[in-house]
Design a protein around this motif. Structure first.
Motif, mmCIF file in Angstrom:
data_model
loop_
_atom_site.group_PDB
_atom_site.id
_atom_site.type_symbol
_atom_site.label_atom_id
_atom_site.label_comp_id
_atom_site.label_asym_id
_atom_site.label_seq_id
_atom_site.Cartn_x
_atom_site.Cartn_y
_atom_site.Cartn_z
ATOM 1 N N GLU A 218 0.823 -1.204 0.000
ATOM 2 C CA GLU A 218 0.000 0.000 0.000
ATOM 3 C C GLU A 218 0.860 1.258 0.000
ATOM 4 O OE1 GLU A 218 -3.729 2.003 2.527
ATOM 5 O OE2 GLU A 218 -2.840 0.115 3.190
ATOM 6 N N ARG B 187 0.149 5.396 0.796
ATOM 7 C CA ARG B 187 -0.872 6.260 1.386
ATOM 8 C C ARG B 187 -0.341 7.685 1.533
ATOM 9 N NH1 ARG B 187 -3.229 4.925 7.355
ATOM 10 N NH2 ARG B 187 -1.073 5.411 7.949
ATOM 11 N N SER C 42 -5.317 6.429 -0.642
ATOM 12 C CA SER C 42 -4.469 5.324 -1.069
ATOM 13 C C SER C 42 -4.272 5.351 -2.573
ATOM 14 C CB SER C 42 -5.075 3.982 -0.648
ATOM 15 O OG SER C 42 -5.027 3.838 0.753
#
Length: 396
Positions: A62, A64, A79
């Motif tokens: 991920e 972010r 995100s």
């Protein structure tokens, strides 16, 4: 500039808010847009810009972007992740002025298994519409560290990456953003672990230091930017750095030349002082060894000297205060969670540099009392996907 906003996540990302003017920060700046976004220093303390600090963080799964609300609480996030099948083995994100506009640009570099997904450029317009472009000219295979900087002096950020064993380091020159990058290689196929950039010889062109854990011809090396003449980088200096973990470039002795700090897994802190002509005739070593994971650089106590902050993976981080005589004084900083990565920026706008620490469980924000003493201010839940591979702070 201090306006709140909401994020809507659809095919593209849209922030519904009034126009904000994003300022990218490198080393120190007043009112200009820098070409590089290495973010180990913040806006100069005498800056009169009304700004906020955004945080960009990545794990293998991920990426972010954290934005503070009107109370400077990091409760908003966005995100930047594609929908794909398979597992991401590495993910790395960069701020940078990758286009001619003056708004927020983010590049996400990925290694995806199985299959291949192109790195992505996310550009933001003045209405906060984030648009994704696949960077088909960039091959991030073997990526271990990356940096954004303007190596060809065309006003747009390029991307340089160092790679693990079996791959060669590459610099992607931003020819006609957002889709056209040309590639040059530098270094060998040795396992590289970190990269830093600066104009080491003050000739107006940004050079590269590539850190490896190998010896001989594969040692860590400084590469002179000769793109304007020969179209490539020329090796000018090398040093053997076993167990190297991270590196940064900055002027630690205020002599107008960029120096290099190296941190190791089970080794001392090492600062190489630039003597000119790509030579480093004096270096400082800490008396003790540390298991560093990352190092960040900024003036932490307001004495106009750049200090060091080492994340160690434990609840005891290390601060090295610059004494101004090419030596440093070590101080331990006890944290609430083991720090894997670190970013430094003035998030509360009070003129001193605050601390962002990423652990396996959360992102902790520590407020500076202006003397380099840090107290926990906020805790943000960690993003998914394992340890933080990189953490950046930037002003807008």
């Amino acid at each position: 500039m201090k306006k709140d906003f909401k994020a809507t996540v659809m095919k593209n990302f849209t922030f519904n808010s009034k126009t904000l003017f994003f300022i990218f920060v490198v080393f120190a700046m007043l009112l200009s847009f820098p070409s590089c976004f290495d973010m180990y220093s913040d806006i100069k303390e005498n800056s009169n810009i009304n700004y906020k600090i955004a945080i960009l963080e990545s794990t293998p799964m991920e990426t972010r972007l954290l934005i503070p609300d009107s109370n400077k609480i990091y409760s908003k996030n966005l995100s930047f992740n594609p929908i794909y099948s398979g597992s991401s083995t590495f993910q790395f994100s960069l701020f940078g002025k990758f286009t001619k506009n003056s708004y927020l640009n983010i590049v996400v570099l990925r290694i995806i298994m199985p299959g291949y997904y192109y790195p992505e450029l996310w550009t933001c317009d003045k209405n906060f519409n984030f648009i994704k472009t696949d960077l088909t000219y960039i091959d991030s295979s073997g990526l271990s560290d990356a940096i954004a900087d303007d190596f060809d002096n065309n006003g747009m950020a390029d991307i340089a990456i160092v790679t693990g064993s079996g791959y060669i380091n590459r610099c992607f020159l931003n020819i006609a953003s957002p889709e056209n990058f040309s590639s040059i290689t530098f270094g060998t196929y040795a396992p590289s672990v970190c990269i830093a950039s600066a104009d080491f010889d003050n000739d107006g062109y940004r050079d590269i230091f590539a850190g490896t854990i190998s010896s001989g011809v594969d040692s860590s090396a400084l590469w002179k930017n000769d793109i304007h003449s020969s179209g490539t980088f020329q090796k000018t200096y090398s040093i053997y750095t076993p167990n190297l973990k991270d590196c940064k470039a900055a002027d630690f002795d205020n002599d107008g030349r960029s120096d290099i700090v190296l941190v190791y897994n089970g080794g001392p802190i090492q600062v190489l002082f630039n003597s000119g002509n790509f030579s480093f005739n004096y270096n400082w070593l800490s008396s003790l060894s540390y298991d560093a994971t990352k190092v960040a650089v900024a003036d932490l106590n307001g004495d106009n000297l750049l200090d060091l902050y080492l994340a160690t993976g434990t609840t005891t981080s290390i601060i090295a205060f610059n004494n101004g005589d090419r030596t440093f004084t070590i101080k331990e900083h006890l944290t609430t969670a083991g720090s894997l990565n670190v970013a430094l920026a003035d998030f509360d706008g009070d003129g001193d540099i605050d601390l962002f620490l990423a652990s396996a469980v959360n992102l902790s924000i520590y407020k500076n009392d202006s003397n380099g003493n840090f107290a926990l201010s906020q805790v943000v839940s960690s993003i998914s996907g394992g340890p933080h591979l990189n953490l950046l702070a930037g002003a807008y």
